[in-house]
Design a protein around this motif. Structure first.
Motif, PDB file in Angstrom:
ATOM      1  N   VAL A   1     -15.475 147.308 110.269  1.00 18.11           N
ATOM      2  CA  VAL A   1     -14.908 145.971 110.114  1.00 18.11           C
ATOM      3  C   VAL A   1     -14.456 145.667 108.684  1.00 18.11           C
ATOM      4  N   MET A   2     -14.673 146.604 107.766  1.00 17.84           N
ATOM      5  CA  MET A   2     -14.317 146.369 106.374  1.00 17.84           C
ATOM      6  C   MET A   2     -13.289 147.384 105.885  1.00 17.84           C
ATOM      7  N   LEU A   3     -12.513 146.968 104.900  1.00 18.83           N
ATOM      8  CA  LEU A   3     -11.610 147.857 104.178  1.00 18.83           C
ATOM      9  C   LEU A   3     -12.025 147.849 102.715  1.00 18.83           C
ATOM     10  N   PHE A   4     -11.843 148.990 102.063  1.00 22.00           N
ATOM     11  CA  PHE A   4     -12.232 149.155 100.668  1.00 22.00           C
ATOM     12  C   PHE A   4     -10.985 149.477  99.861  1.00 22.00           C
ATOM     13  N   PHE A   5     -10.921 148.918  98.670  1.00 19.31           N
ATOM     14  CA  PHE A   5      -9.730 149.037  97.822  1.00 19.31           C
ATOM     15  C   PHE A   5     -10.130 149.421  96.397  1.00 19.31           C
ATOM     16  N   GLU A   6      -9.160 150.034  95.696  1.00 15.92           N
ATOM     17  CA  GLU A   6      -9.342 150.314  94.278  1.00 15.92           C
ATOM     18  C   GLU A   6      -8.016 150.076  93.559  1.00 15.92           C
ATOM     19  N   LEU A   7      -8.134 149.734  92.300  1.00 16.49           N
ATOM     20  CA  LEU A   7      -6.990 149.552  91.432  1.00 16.49           C
ATOM     21  C   LEU A   7      -7.293 150.286  90.141  1.00 16.49           C
ATOM     22  N   ASP A   8      -6.465 151.269  89.810  1.00 15.98           N
ATOM     23  CA  ASP A   8      -6.598 151.964  88.536  1.00 15.98           C
ATOM     24  C   ASP A   8      -5.859 151.169  87.470  1.00 15.98           C
ATOM     25  N   LEU A   9      -6.539 150.910  86.367  1.00 18.85           N
ATOM     26  CA  LEU A   9      -5.934 150.124  85.284  1.00 18.85           C
ATOM     27  C   LEU A   9      -5.348 151.032  84.217  1.00 18.85           C
TER      28      LEU A   9
ATOM     29  N   ILE B   1     -10.975 149.024  89.254  1.00 15.07           N
ATOM     30  CA  ILE B   1     -11.562 147.868  89.932  1.00 15.07           C
ATOM     31  C   ILE B   1     -11.662 148.207  91.416  1.00 15.07           C
ATOM     32  N   ASN B   2     -12.817 147.944  91.986  1.00 14.62           N
ATOM     33  CA  ASN B   2     -13.013 148.076  93.428  1.00 14.62           C
ATOM     34  C   ASN B   2     -13.181 146.692  94.040  1.00 14.62           C
ATOM     35  N   LEU B   3     -12.885 146.593  95.322  1.00 19.50           N
ATOM     36  CA  LEU B   3     -13.210 145.406  96.102  1.00 19.50           C
ATOM     37  C   LEU B   3     -13.196 145.784  97.572  1.00 19.50           C
ATOM     38  N   ASP B   4     -13.781 144.910  98.381  1.00 27.39           N
ATOM     39  CA  ASP B   4     -13.716 145.126  99.825  1.00 27.39           C
ATOM     40  C   ASP B   4     -13.363 143.817 100.496  1.00 27.39           C
ATOM     41  N   THR B   5     -12.888 143.920 101.731  1.00 30.11           N
ATOM     42  CA  THR B   5     -12.548 142.739 102.516  1.00 30.11           C
ATOM     43  C   THR B   5     -12.632 143.096 103.986  1.00 30.11           C
ATOM     44  N   GLY B   6     -12.590 142.098 104.826  1.00 28.78           N
ATOM     45  CA  GLY B   6     -12.622 142.326 106.260  1.00 28.78           C
ATOM     46  C   GLY B   6     -11.285 142.829 106.781  1.00 28.78           C
ATOM     47  N   ARG B   7     -11.331 143.741 107.745  1.00 28.44           N
ATOM     48  CA  ARG B   7     -10.101 144.277 108.336  1.00 28.44           C
ATOM     49  C   ARG B   7      -9.215 143.196 108.943  1.00 28.44           C
ATOM     50  N   ASN B   8      -9.830 142.110 109.391  1.00 26.62           N
ATOM     51  CA  ASN B   8      -9.050 141.064 110.046  1.00 26.62           C
ATOM     52  C   ASN B   8      -8.554 139.990 109.076  1.00 26.62           C
ATOM     53  N   LEU B   9      -8.847 140.125 107.797  1.00 27.11           N
ATOM     54  CA  LEU B   9      -8.404 139.136 106.806  1.00 27.11           C
ATOM     55  C   LEU B   9      -7.047 139.566 106.244  1.00 27.11           C
ATOM     56  N   SER B  10      -6.021 139.428 107.084  1.00 28.76           N
ATOM     57  CA  SER B  10      -4.706 139.983 106.756  1.00 28.76           C
ATOM     58  C   SER B  10      -4.113 139.379 105.490  1.00 28.76           C
ATOM     59  N   SER B  11      -4.326 138.099 105.236  1.00 31.55           N
ATOM     60  CA  SER B  11      -3.780 137.490 104.012  1.00 31.55           C
ATOM     61  C   SER B  11      -4.401 138.113 102.773  1.00 31.55           C
ATOM     62  N   ALA B  12      -5.709 138.355 102.812  1.00 35.48           N
ATOM     63  CA  ALA B  12      -6.385 138.984 101.674  1.00 35.48           C
ATOM     64  C   ALA B  12      -5.873 140.406 101.472  1.00 35.48           C
ATOM     65  N   ILE B  13      -5.729 141.152 102.571  1.00 33.26           N
ATOM     66  CA  ILE B  13      -5.230 142.535 102.476  1.00 33.26           C
ATOM     67  C   ILE B  13      -3.837 142.550 101.862  1.00 33.26           C
TER      68      ILE B  13
ATOM     69  N   VAL C   1     -22.491 152.171 103.003  1.00 33.85           N
ATOM     70  CA  VAL C   1     -22.434 151.147 104.047  1.00 33.85           C
ATOM     71  C   VAL C   1     -22.620 151.803 105.409  1.00 33.85           C
ATOM     72  N   THR C   2     -23.109 151.025 106.320  1.00 32.86           N
ATOM     73  CA  THR C   2     -23.352 151.534 107.664  1.00 32.86           C
ATOM     74  C   THR C   2     -22.041 151.717 108.422  1.00 32.86           C
ATOM     75  N   LYS C   3     -22.106 152.484 109.509  1.00 37.03           N
ATOM     76  CA  LYS C   3     -20.920 152.741 110.336  1.00 37.03           C
ATOM     77  C   LYS C   3     -20.326 151.428 110.840  1.00 37.03           C
ATOM     78  N   PHE C   4     -21.160 150.511 111.316  1.00 34.73           N
ATOM     79  CA  PHE C   4     -20.560 149.281 111.855  1.00 34.73           C
ATOM     80  C   PHE C   4     -19.896 148.457 110.758  1.00 34.73           C
ATOM     81  N   ALA C   5     -20.373 148.538 109.514  1.00 34.22           N
ATOM     82  CA  ALA C   5     -19.700 147.844 108.418  1.00 34.22           C
ATOM     83  C   ALA C   5     -18.360 148.514 108.107  1.00 34.22           C
TER      84      ALA C   5
END
Length: 170
Positions: A162-170, A126-138, A155-159
């Protein structure tokens, strides 16, 4: 205590509630610092986002996707969804809670249900992304076992800034 339910939307009212929550999600992201609002403007322009909302039921339909609606008693307070990126790789999208519901545990419950939905749909990642400043979500995603990863989409450099990308191996 009020009863929290995470349901699969069934009725027009359920789907309307998800659309309204997603529009509130876009608005909340757009109200963040200027860098985040630029990402929202680029990747979710208003017209295109409204079109996405009009098709949300189809775009996140089983078997490759799913939608969830969080209800506190009968009041919609949050949502989340997933769709297929590639065979066995699904992406969780638009996990959102109304401001009053934040900190209640409802976000964790939505993501836990979505993880189980993804597993049932045959995901091995599973992948997901969130904003770097959304500390509760992170913190939530990391507490559920998600690990930061490189962007899994173009994604572009400016994205990236400001974004973080995550993965979860099941």
């Amino acid at each position: 205590y009020a009863i929290l339910r995470i349901i699969k939307p069934q009725t027009k009212d359920d789907f309307d509630a998800i659309q309204q929550l997603c529009l509130a999600y876009r608005e909340s992201l757009g109200s963040l610092k200027s860098a985040e609002s630029r990402v929202v403007a680029k990747y979710y322009p208003e017209d295109a986002y409204q079109e996405l909302m009009n098709q949300i039921e189809v775009l996140h339909a089983p078997p490759g996707g799913g939608l969830r609606l969080a209800l506190l008693e009968d009041t919609p307070i949050g949502c989340g969804m997933f769709h297929t990126l590639s065979p066995g790789v699904l992406e969780i999208k638009r996990v959102f809670l109304t401001p009053d519901a934040r900190g209640s545990g409802a976000g964790r419950k939505i993501v836990e249900v979505l993880i189980e939905d993804c597993r049932a749909a045959g995901a091995h990642k599973i992948n997901l992304d969130t904003g770097r400043n959304l500390s509760s979500a992170i913190q939530l995603y990391e507490s559920l076992g998600f690990k930061q990863c490189e962007p899994y989409q173009d994604v572009t450099k400016f994205a990236r800034d400001v974004m973080l990308f995550f993965e979860l191996d099941l």
